[in-house]
Design an enzyme around this catalytic site. Structure first.
Site, PDB file in Angstrom:
ATOM      1  CE1 TYR A   9      26.010  32.312  78.534  1.00 25.74           C
ATOM      2  CE2 TYR A   9      25.220  30.503  77.176  1.00 25.74           C
ATOM      3  CZ  TYR A   9      24.960  31.620  77.945  1.00 25.74           C
ATOM      4  OH  TYR A   9      23.679  32.044  78.134  1.00 25.74           O
ATOM      5  CD  GLU A  49      23.277  33.669  80.905  1.00 28.56           C
ATOM      6  OE1 GLU A  49      22.837  34.511  81.724  1.00 28.56           O
ATOM      7  OE2 GLU A  49      23.357  33.900  79.689  1.00 28.56           O
TER       8      GLU A  49
END
Lengths: 440, 295
Positions: free
Chosen positions: A149, A237
């Site tokens: 991530y 993101e």
């Protein structure tokens, strides 16, 4: 090993009612540009960021032709392009289950595309009737060994930027934050010096990448950082940031938020946004929201039955709160801004009166720069052209309030309108009045 | 006393020759603010007459300061040129720059904010804010001057119209200074900066703090109040009924460690001993009770 499970990762293209509405409330007049997945992938590709190869198709034949140019080693992925999440689990009105399909051959791509184009895709984020699929994205799948991530965003606390990294990619990062906070690292960036080699290396090391992957990770992170700055992004993101068995790192899914205040210098994005909006069904947008945007009003439809017209986002939120506190439910958020004209007020009134659930309208204005008599004239103009058959409670304070009350009083007595007008200068008791009026 | 501005403040208006700049220069002058000139690059040397007051226009803030002794700048420059205008003011070592302009890209605000931090000689208020007023002394920005007069209350708020509403609710008591800090992701002066200044200002005896959903500024302000502020503070937070959703996106919530909700902010303030009203008028009543003032 996770194999080609991208159907889970429908790009989070932020259905307006899920994410954009509260964002608008939060930062007052700001909206974020909302891009299709293919647009995000195209942009990232331009910045040299590793994304799966693929293209947009508007016919089944075109889809098959694109598929035949791609490697099917990790599977061929077909995705219906609508701006809503949950596509993998969605359903097409053709009967096809899944707005995302994993295929092996161009023929399969063509067959599935036939069952997508021209039909509506219904997901938990779309309106009940779904959104019309006008195009599909065909791209290569990649095998995934490991999911990471990565996010870059403005950091309010330090008034700078930060990079958030985690080895726990591919899942809801807020869950990770709750369950395993130590698995998330936040790295602060001083924008005066930018993303230094030292910080880039720190981020990559926190993701436990070594050798060739470490170098590629640093290089890709720097490209993402450049994209963040060049595009006036407020947040990027990447989840998952995926590592393949061949030790390459790919942005499999990314959410890119762009600051709409910067559109004046982001012409390509502005155009892309326009094109993207055009390929979305009108049902994606509340008709009234469109009308409000065109009139320069900040409007969000809600579930209740009291229409609100207020100046200033803070006062508008306070108005919604007080209605709730008095036992009512606001039908909308509507900020007419600091310098509304009578024509804007008229449009606002049209929007409120067209909201079928509205049982009463509350006009709450604190006149500063905005003159109360401007508002009053707008109400009178609206009443002349729009049939308003619900009670209208008007609370006006501040600049030219007296003039406004005189105008409204004369209008009420003139029999020019059947509008039921209740004037009350107190915020609290006006709110009480409108809640009672809506309950009748 | 007051905070940040006083009756001696000499104000220049960046963007004075534009329509917004002219309109608000007129209003600031009418409320007694000492406006001493304007800055518009390329229009230096012109003189603008506003309701009988002749105001010189300069090309740069440095020239304006040298000629007029200005110590406050208020910025009405359009978003596209706002960053350059603020940088010009910082380079000129202008002590206070109040940025009214709405719609400045966040990257630009972050850039001029960090530039000011590096130099350490300029305080920025805003952007996207209504400015600040010390009634009867100085009015820098767009806050209406006729709501109330001077008094012992200090007010700090993210929202413009809620600032006006609260000043109206407490108009019989009056304000030392009311500051609209703006609600953008990057702002120059925070709730905490204002709370500290009000605590240190002998004229201010009570403080009203207005917040809104989003970010974690209110939570940080609550921690600061518990630690530093001994004067009574009452609070109000707008946005309890705002639609549910991911307020700041996943990563944002993680970075701030805050949900950004109105309830979360109210809880944090109450834990710091701040009484929080459910409506602006209840907030005003709470403050009256603390101050022992009848309506």
């Amino acid at each position: 090993m996770f194999s080609s499970i991208f159907s889970k990762y429908a790009i989070k293209s932020t259905a307006r009612h899920q994410l954009m509405a509260p964002q608008m409330l939060l930062t007052t007049p700001r909206r974020f540009i909302d891009l299709h997945e293919f647009q995000s992938k195209f942009i990232m590709g331009k910045f040299g960021i590793n994304v799966q190869r693929g293209q947009l198709a508007k016919t089944p034949e075109e889809a098959a032709a694109i598929a035949s140019t791609l490697s099917n080693k990790g599977g061929l992925i077909l995705k219906a392009q609508v701006k809503a999440g949950g596509r993998g689990k969605g359903k097409l009105t053709s009967g096809l289950k899944g707005g995302v399909q994993i295929c092996k051959t161009p023929q399969q791509i063509q067959d599935f595309t036939k069952q997508m184009l021209g039909y509506n895709l219904i997901t938990h984020q779309t309106p009940p009737e779904g959104l019309l699929v006008k195009s599909v994205l065909v791209h290569e799948g990649v095998d995934i060994d490991k999911q990471l991530y990565l996010a870059i965003l403005h950091d309010r606390k330090n008034q700078g930027l930060c990079v958030v990294s985690s080895v726990k990619g591919g899942m809801d990062i807020e869950e990770v934050a709750k369950e395993e906070p130590e698995a998330i690292k936040v790295h602060t960036i001083d924008i005066r010096v930018g993303l230094t080699d030292e910080i880039a290396a720190k981020v990559i090391d926190s993701l436990q990448l070594t050798g060739k992957l470490r170098e590629q990770g640093i290089e890709q992170l720097k490209k993402l950082y450049k994209m963040f700055n060049d595009l006036d992004a407020t947040q990027i993101e990447v989840n998952p940031w995926a590592i393949t068995p061949e030790k390459d790192i790919y942005c499999v899914d990314a959410k890119i938020n762009i600051d709409d205040a910067a559109l004046f210098r982001q012409e390509d994005l502005a155009q892309m946004y326009k094109d993207g909006a055009g390929s979305t069904s009108a049902a994606d947008y509340d008709v009234n929201e469109e009308k409000a945007v065109a009139a320069g009003l900040n409007y969000i439809a809600l579930e209740g039955n009291i229409g609100c017209m207020v100046n200033g986002a803070g006062l508008a939120m306070a108005t919604m709160d007080i209605i709730q506190l008095k036992g009512g439910k606001p039908a909308n958020f509507l900020d007419v801004g600091g310098g509304a004209t009578t024509s804007q007020v008229k449009t606002a009134f049209e929007i409120l009166s067209q909201h079928h659930q509205v049982k009463a309208i509350f006009v709450n204005i604190f006149g500063g720069i905005m003159k109360c008599d401007t508002i009053a004239q707008g109400i009178i103009d609206a009443a002349a052209q729009v049939k308003i058959d619900v009670p209208v409670v008007v609370r006006l304070t501040g600049t030219n309030a007296d003039k406004a009350f005189t105008l409204l009083d004369e209008f009420s007595k003139s029999n020019k309108s059947t509008m039921k007008l209740i004037v009350n200068p107190s915020f609290d008791s006006a709110a009480q009045t409108v809640v009672q009026a809506a309950a009748q | 006393m007051s905070i940040f501005i006083n009756s001696a403040s000499k104000v220049i208006v960046q963007g004075m020759t534009g329509s917004e700049g002219t309109k608000h220069t007129r209003r600031m002058l009418a409320s007694g603010t000492k406006v001493v000139g304007g800055v518009t690059p390329g229009k230096g040397g012109q003189v603008v007459d506003i309701d009988g007051t002749s105001l010189p226009v300069f090309n740069t803030v440095a020239e304006a300061m040298a000629a007029t002794g200005a110590n406050v700048s208020v910025v009405f420059v359009p978003p596209k040129f706002a960053k350059a205008a603020v940088i010009d003011a910082i380079d000129a070592v202008m002590p206070l720059v109040v940025v009214i302009t709405e719609g400045i890209p966040v990257h630009d605000s972050a850039s001029f904010y960090t530039y000011a931090q590096t130099k350490g000689t300029t305080q920025i208020i805003g952007p996207n804010c209504p400015g600040l007023i010390s009634p009867g002394k100085s009015n820098v920005g767009i806050i209406p001057s006729d709501i109330t007069g001077s008094g012992p209350i200090g007010l700090v708020s993210k929202s413009g119209t809620l600032t006006y509403q609260m000043m109206y609710e407490l108009r019989d008591i009056g304000f030392s200074t009311a500051v609209g800090i703006g609600g953008d992701p990057v702002i120059g002066t925070t709730h905490i900066d204002c709370l500290r200044a009000f605590q240190d200002d002998p004229e201010t005896t009570a403080i009203v703090m207005i917040g809104e959903i989003g970010g974690d500024a209110e939570e940080r302000a609550a921690a600061f109040i518990a630690e530093y502020v001994t004067k009574p503070v009452v609070g109000y937070v707008a946005g309890f009924t705002a639609p549910e959703g991911k307020t700041m996106g996943h990563a944002g919530a993680i970075v701030s460690g805050s949900s950004g909700t109105a309830q979360g902010k109210k809880d944090a303030l109450e834990a710091a001993g701040v009484k929080v009203g459910q409506t602006p008028s209840e907030t005003a009543r709470l403050l009256r009770a603390i101050m022992g003032r009848q309506q």
